[in-house]
Write an enzyme that holds these catalytic residues in place. Structure first.
Site, PDB file in Angstrom:
ATOM      1  N   ASP A   1       0.233   4.393   8.430  1.00  0.00           N
ATOM      2  CA  ASP A   1       0.230   5.845   8.550  1.00  0.00           C
ATOM      3  C   ASP A   1      -0.987   6.280   9.367  1.00  0.00           C
ATOM      4  O   ASP A   1      -1.824   5.454   9.746  1.00  0.00           O
ATOM      5  CB  ASP A   1       0.282   6.504   7.170  1.00  0.00           C
ATOM      6  CG  ASP A   1      -0.894   6.156   6.265  1.00  0.00           C
ATOM      7  OD1 ASP A   1      -2.023   5.966   6.761  1.00  0.00           O
ATOM      8  OD2 ASP A   1      -0.680   6.077   5.043  1.00  0.00           O
TER       9      ASP A   1
ATOM     10  N   HIS B   1      -4.063  -1.024  -2.757  1.00  0.00           N
ATOM     11  CA  HIS B   1      -4.340  -0.530  -1.397  1.00  0.00           C
ATOM     12  C   HIS B   1      -5.585  -1.184  -0.801  1.00  0.00           C
ATOM     13  O   HIS B   1      -5.616  -1.484   0.403  1.00  0.00           O
ATOM     14  CB  HIS B   1      -4.473   0.987  -1.404  1.00  0.00           C
ATOM     15  CG  HIS B   1      -4.532   1.602  -0.055  1.00  0.00           C
ATOM     16  ND1 HIS B   1      -3.521   1.463   0.873  1.00  0.00           N
ATOM     17  CD2 HIS B   1      -5.480   2.367   0.535  1.00  0.00           C
ATOM     18  CE1 HIS B   1      -3.848   2.114   1.973  1.00  0.00           C
ATOM     19  NE2 HIS B   1      -5.028   2.670   1.791  1.00  0.00           N
TER      20      HIS B   1
ATOM     21  N   HIS C   1       4.572 -17.988  14.157  1.00  0.00           N
ATOM     22  CA  HIS C   1       4.933 -18.038  12.743  1.00  0.00           C
ATOM     23  C   HIS C   1       3.719 -17.707  11.873  1.00  0.00           C
ATOM     24  O   HIS C   1       2.673 -18.319  11.985  1.00  0.00           O
ATOM     25  CB  HIS C   1       5.468 -19.432  12.404  1.00  0.00           C
ATOM     26  CG  HIS C   1       5.983 -19.535  11.022  1.00  0.00           C
ATOM     27  ND1 HIS C   1       5.821 -20.669  10.278  1.00  0.00           N
ATOM     28  CD2 HIS C   1       6.665 -18.664  10.237  1.00  0.00           C
ATOM     29  CE1 HIS C   1       6.381 -20.496   9.093  1.00  0.00           C
ATOM     30  NE2 HIS C   1       6.897 -19.285   9.045  1.00  0.00           N
TER      31      HIS C   1
ATOM     32  N   TYR D   1      -0.121   6.190   1.735  1.00  0.00           N
ATOM     33  CA  TYR D   1       0.231   4.790   1.440  1.00  0.00           C
ATOM     34  C   TYR D   1       1.495   4.307   2.148  1.00  0.00           C
ATOM     35  O   TYR D   1       2.127   3.354   1.706  1.00  0.00           O
ATOM     36  CB  TYR D   1       0.349   4.554  -0.069  1.00  0.00           C
ATOM     37  CG  TYR D   1      -0.881   4.979  -0.836  1.00  0.00           C
ATOM     38  CD1 TYR D   1      -2.083   4.300  -0.672  1.00  0.00           C
ATOM     39  CD2 TYR D   1      -0.841   6.068  -1.696  1.00  0.00           C
ATOM     40  CE1 TYR D   1      -3.220   4.697  -1.369  1.00  0.00           C
ATOM     41  CE2 TYR D   1      -1.972   6.470  -2.394  1.00  0.00           C
ATOM     42  CZ  TYR D   1      -3.154   5.778  -2.220  1.00  0.00           C
ATOM     43  OH  TYR D   1      -4.279   6.163  -2.905  1.00  0.00           O
TER      44      TYR D   1
END
Length: 130
Positions: free
Chosen positions: A28, A97, A20, A119
């Site tokens: 990417d 980001h 958990h 992204y």
């Protein structure tokens, strides 16, 4: 042979051993993999495998409690989430980001796809099935 969709041994083992709150990043081809997390590199060539294919396979076996994406992945015009977010059973939290890359340092693993859309990354937090 397994009956479920996910056949990749390392990826299947990772999901089977998550607890958990453990984090898994699906990224990417350009997402930097920090030292620490296990690197599961699936990238063969540009676009192979696609991010959405890997995400679908992971979601078929992983209970996801929350997800985080880069704000930069959202539409500049209206801030709409990327279409692949519809695959998630939860609404993703958006961070910049740089924050997403820092969060990836805490992950159990980073899964690298052949995706070349900027992204196209998600941090998944493992939930529980009971």
């Amino acid at each position: 042979m397994k009956r479920t969709a996910l056949l990749h041994a390392e990826l299947s083992h990772l999901i089977a051993t998550l607890g958990h709150g453990d984090l898994v990043v699906i990224g990417d081809a350009g997402l930097p993999v920090p030292p620490g997390p296990q690197r599961i590199d699936l990238a063969v060539t540009r676009g192979v495998p696609r991010f959405t294919e890997v995400l679908a396979a992971v979601l078929s076996e992983m209970e996801v409690e929350s997800a985080t994406i880069a704000r930069e992945a959202c539409s500049a015009a209206d801030g709409a989430l990327p279409p692949w977010c519809a695959m998630l059973a939860v609404e993703p939290q958006c961070v910049n980001h740089a924050q997403l890359k820092r969060l990836s340092r805490q992950a159990r693993a980073v899964v690298r796809t052949g995706e070349t859309t900027p992204y196209t990354n998600v941090v998944l937090s493992a939930g529980v099935v009971f």
